[in-house]
Design a protein around this motif. Structure first.
Motif, PDB file in Angstrom:
ATOM      1  N   ILE A 132      -5.483   0.596  10.433  1.00  0.00           N
ATOM      2  CA  ILE A 132      -5.347  -0.853  10.573  1.00  0.00           C
ATOM      3  C   ILE A 132      -5.754  -1.560   9.281  1.00  0.00           C
ATOM      4  CG2 ILE A 132      -5.982  -2.877  11.924  1.00  0.00           C
ATOM      5  CD1 ILE A 132      -4.605  -0.778  13.592  1.00  0.00           C
ATOM      6  N   LYS A 133      -4.823  -2.321   8.728  1.00  0.00           N
ATOM      7  CA  LYS A 133      -5.159  -3.210   7.625  1.00  0.00           C
ATOM      8  C   LYS A 133      -5.716  -4.511   8.209  1.00  0.00           C
ATOM      9  CE  LYS A 133      -1.634  -1.561   4.375  1.00  0.00           C
ATOM     10  NZ  LYS A 133      -0.427  -1.939   3.592  1.00  0.00           N
ATOM     11  N   LEU A 134      -6.921  -4.864   7.835  1.00  0.00           N
ATOM     12  CA  LEU A 134      -7.526  -6.112   8.282  1.00  0.00           C
ATOM     13  C   LEU A 134      -7.323  -7.153   7.188  1.00  0.00           C
ATOM     14  CD1 LEU A 134     -10.877  -4.752   9.757  1.00  0.00           C
ATOM     15  CD2 LEU A 134      -8.743  -5.203  10.950  1.00  0.00           C
ATOM     16  N   TYR A 135      -6.507  -8.157   7.481  1.00  0.00           N
ATOM     17  CA  TYR A 135      -6.122  -9.137   6.460  1.00  0.00           C
ATOM     18  C   TYR A 135      -7.149 -10.262   6.379  1.00  0.00           C
ATOM     19  CZ  TYR A 135      -1.660  -6.751   6.195  1.00  0.00           C
ATOM     20  OH  TYR A 135      -0.679  -5.805   6.011  1.00  0.00           O
ATOM     21  N   VAL A 136      -7.676 -10.467   5.180  1.00  0.00           N
ATOM     22  CA  VAL A 136      -8.714 -11.459   4.919  1.00  0.00           C
ATOM     23  C   VAL A 136      -8.101 -12.597   4.108  1.00  0.00           C
ATOM     24  CG1 VAL A 136     -11.007 -11.829   3.955  1.00  0.00           C
ATOM     25  CG2 VAL A 136     -10.396  -9.582   4.893  1.00  0.00           C
ATOM     26  N   LEU A 137      -8.427 -13.839   4.491  1.00  0.00           N
ATOM     27  CA  LEU A 137      -7.835 -15.013   3.843  1.00  0.00           C
ATOM     28  C   LEU A 137      -8.660 -15.418   2.627  1.00  0.00           C
ATOM     29  CD1 LEU A 137      -6.975 -17.172   6.987  1.00  0.00           C
ATOM     30  CD2 LEU A 137      -5.587 -15.426   5.861  1.00  0.00           C
ATOM     31  N   ALA A 138      -8.056 -15.286   1.445  1.00  0.00           N
ATOM     32  CA  ALA A 138      -8.713 -15.718   0.219  1.00  0.00           C
ATOM     33  C   ALA A 138      -8.499 -17.207   0.005  1.00  0.00           C
ATOM     34  CB  ALA A 138      -8.169 -14.937  -0.973  1.00  0.00           C
ATOM     35  N   THR A 193      -6.104 -24.202   0.249  1.00  0.00           N
ATOM     36  CA  THR A 193      -5.505 -23.513   1.386  1.00  0.00           C
ATOM     37  C   THR A 193      -5.896 -22.040   1.345  1.00  0.00           C
ATOM     38  OG1 THR A 193      -3.438 -23.137   2.587  1.00  0.00           O
ATOM     39  CG2 THR A 193      -3.327 -23.044   0.184  1.00  0.00           C
ATOM     40  N   TRP A 194      -5.174 -21.206   2.087  1.00  0.00           N
ATOM     41  CA  TRP A 194      -5.399 -19.757   2.110  1.00  0.00           C
ATOM     42  C   TRP A 194      -4.225 -19.048   1.445  1.00  0.00           C
ATOM     43  CZ3 TRP A 194      -1.368 -17.764   4.987  1.00  0.00           C
ATOM     44  CH2 TRP A 194      -0.789 -18.631   5.928  1.00  0.00           C
ATOM     45  N   GLY A 195      -4.506 -17.874   0.867  1.00  0.00           N
ATOM     46  CA  GLY A 195      -3.473 -17.122   0.180  1.00  0.00           C
ATOM     47  C   GLY A 195      -2.588 -16.341   1.129  1.00  0.00           C
ATOM     48  N   GLY A 196      -1.312 -16.198   0.736  1.00  0.00           N
ATOM     49  CA  GLY A 196      -0.353 -15.428   1.525  1.00  0.00           C
ATOM     50  C   GLY A 196       0.769 -16.286   2.056  1.00  0.00           C
ATOM     51  N   THR A 197       1.595 -15.686   2.905  1.00  0.00           N
ATOM     52  CA  THR A 197       2.694 -16.398   3.565  1.00  0.00           C
ATOM     53  C   THR A 197       2.389 -16.568   5.041  1.00  0.00           C
ATOM     54  OG1 THR A 197       4.291 -15.454   2.002  1.00  0.00           O
ATOM     55  CG2 THR A 197       5.176 -16.419   4.022  1.00  0.00           C
ATOM     56  N   ASN A 198       2.116 -15.441   5.738  1.00  0.00           N
ATOM     57  CA  ASN A 198       1.768 -15.459   7.156  1.00  0.00           C
ATOM     58  C   ASN A 198       0.266 -15.266   7.312  1.00  0.00           C
ATOM     59  OD1 ASN A 198       4.530 -15.589   7.858  1.00  0.00           O
ATOM     60  ND2 ASN A 198       4.691 -13.383   7.655  1.00  0.00           N
ATOM     61  N   SER A 232       4.927 -19.207  -0.171  1.00  0.00           N
ATOM     62  CA  SER A 232       3.811 -18.277  -0.272  1.00  0.00           C
ATOM     63  C   SER A 232       2.856 -18.753  -1.352  1.00  0.00           C
ATOM     64  CB  SER A 232       4.321 -16.874  -0.608  1.00  0.00           C
ATOM     65  OG  SER A 232       3.258 -15.939  -0.576  1.00  0.00           O
ATOM     66  N   VAL A 233       1.571 -18.426  -1.162  1.00  0.00           N
ATOM     67  CA  VAL A 233       0.533 -18.877  -2.089  1.00  0.00           C
ATOM     68  C   VAL A 233      -0.260 -17.664  -2.578  1.00  0.00           C
ATOM     69  CG1 VAL A 233      -1.456 -20.380  -2.388  1.00  0.00           C
ATOM     70  CG2 VAL A 233       0.352 -21.034  -0.788  1.00  0.00           C
ATOM     71  N   PRO A 234      -0.316 -17.427  -3.891  1.00  0.00           N
ATOM     72  CA  PRO A 234      -1.151 -16.326  -4.406  1.00  0.00           C
ATOM     73  C   PRO A 234      -2.627 -16.609  -4.146  1.00  0.00           C
ATOM     74  CG  PRO A 234       0.476 -17.033  -6.035  1.00  0.00           C
ATOM     75  CD  PRO A 234       0.471 -18.072  -4.949  1.00  0.00           C
ATOM     76  N   PRO A 235      -3.439 -15.553  -3.987  1.00  0.00           N
ATOM     77  CA  PRO A 235      -4.867 -15.746  -3.709  1.00  0.00           C
ATOM     78  C   PRO A 235      -5.667 -16.129  -4.949  1.00  0.00           C
ATOM     79  CG  PRO A 235      -4.380 -13.416  -3.898  1.00  0.00           C
ATOM     80  CD  PRO A 235      -3.061 -14.134  -3.993  1.00  0.00           C
ATOM     81  N   TYR A 236      -6.796 -16.748  -4.712  1.00  0.00           N
ATOM     82  CA  TYR A 236      -7.866 -16.965  -5.683  1.00  0.00           C
ATOM     83  C   TYR A 236      -7.622 -18.063  -6.715  1.00  0.00           C
ATOM     84  CZ  TYR A 236      -9.235 -12.228  -4.142  1.00  0.00           C
ATOM     85  OH  TYR A 236      -9.570 -11.129  -3.414  1.00  0.00           O
TER      86      TYR A 236
END
Length: 245
Positions: A132-138, A193-198, A232-236
C-alpha cells in the motif's frame, strides 16, 4: 439439573463461537511506502524530528459512526524507516475490515496527518500480501495562468471563473471575474494548496475527495456551457499552473 444444563449449553456456544473466530485468522503481510501525493517519491524524513508512524486499525460492529455504530480498534503500529517504508506481519480475521492511517509527518512540509480512526482511505485485505502506497499531501502554492486555446486570434470567447482555485476570496485577491477574447493572463496572487492532481491518490468521486479543478462558464461561438478544467500542482514549491480552456 435443568439450570445446570442451560449453563453448560451457553458455555458451549460461547466456546464454539470463540473457536470459530480464532479459526478465521489468516496470515497477512502489509508493507509499503509513504509517498508524496502526485509523485512516486517517498516523503522527506527529518533527522531532527520523530519519524512518522503507520497504524493498523480494525473496524467492526457495523452501524453508523456516533450512533451505536462501528468500533475502531488499533491493532498495531510501526515506525517508518529512513526511506519512508513500513511493514507488518499479522494474523487477521478473514472477511473483517482493516485499514491503515499515518501520523507524525513533518508539519513544515505536509498537511494534516491521516490519524483519525474514522478515515478508511487505505483498506487492508486479510490473508493477502498488501502493498500500500500511503499518499501524503505536501504543501504547495499556485499562481494561476488562464489561457484561451481558441486558435482564432479574433475570437470573442468569454470565460467566467466560478470556483476551484486555492484562495479564500479571489475577487479581492485580484482575480478578474471574466476573461474576454484572446487571453494569456498570469494572475498576480499566490494560493496555498496541496500537491498532486487527485487528493490522497484517490480517483475523482470516491470518498468525496475531489481533484484540483476549476469550474467556470465558457461562451464560445455563441454557446455557453459549464466547464471543468483539471490541473496538477507540484509539491513543495510555488508553480504557475496553466488553466487552459
Amino acid at each position: 439439573m435443568k439450570k445446570i444444563a442451560i449453563v453448560i449449553l451457553v458455555i458451549g456456544i460461547v466456546l464454539s463461537y470463540s473457536c470459530k473466530k480464532e479459526e478465521k485468522k489468516v496470515a497477512t503481510t502489509i508493507n509499503g511506502t509513504l509517498i508524496v501525493n502526485g509523485t512516486n517519491d517517498p516523503i522527506k524524513i527529518s533527522t531532527e524530528l520523530k519519524k512518522p508512524q503507520v497504524i493498523l486499525y480494525h473496524r467492526h460492529g457495523g452501524g453508523v459512526l456516533g450512533g451505536g455504530g462501528p468500533q475502531w480498534d488499533e491493532i498495531d503500529k510501526t515506525i517508518v524507516n529512513n526511506s519512508a517504508k513500513y511493514s507488518f506481519d499479522k494474523e487477521l480475521l478473514s472477511g473483517e475490515e482493516y485499514f491503515l492511517v499515518y501520523t507524525d509527518c513533518n508539519p513544515d512540509l505536509y498537511w494534516d496527518n491521516i490519524n483519525s480512526y474514522n478515515t478508511t482511505l487505505f483498506p487492508i485485505t486479510a490473508g493477502q500480501n498488501n502493498n500500500i502506497k500511503l499518499y501524503v499531501l505536501a504543501y504547495s502554492w499556485v499562481r494561476p495562468r488562464f489561457i484561451n486555446t481558441n486558435p482564432d486570434v479574433n475570437n470573442s470567447d468569454v470565460f467566467k471563473y466560478v470556483s476551484g482555485l486555492p484562495c479564500d476570496n479571489c475577487g479581492s485577491a485580484g482575480l478578474p471575474p471574466v476573461f474576454h477574447g484572446l487571453t494569456d493572463s498570469t494572475l498576480n496572487w499566490v494560493g496555498k494548496t496541496w500537491g498532486g492532481t487527485n487528493k490522497f491518490g484517490i480517483p475523482p468521486g470516491q470518498n468525496n475527495y475531489n481533484p484540483h479543478e476549476v469550474h467556470g462558464k465558457l461562451t464560445r461561438n455563441g454557446v455557453t456551457r459549464d466547464t471543468i478544467i483539471y490541473y496538477s500542482v507540484p509539491p513543495y514549491d510555488t508553480t504557475i499552473v496553466e488553466i487552459r480552456y
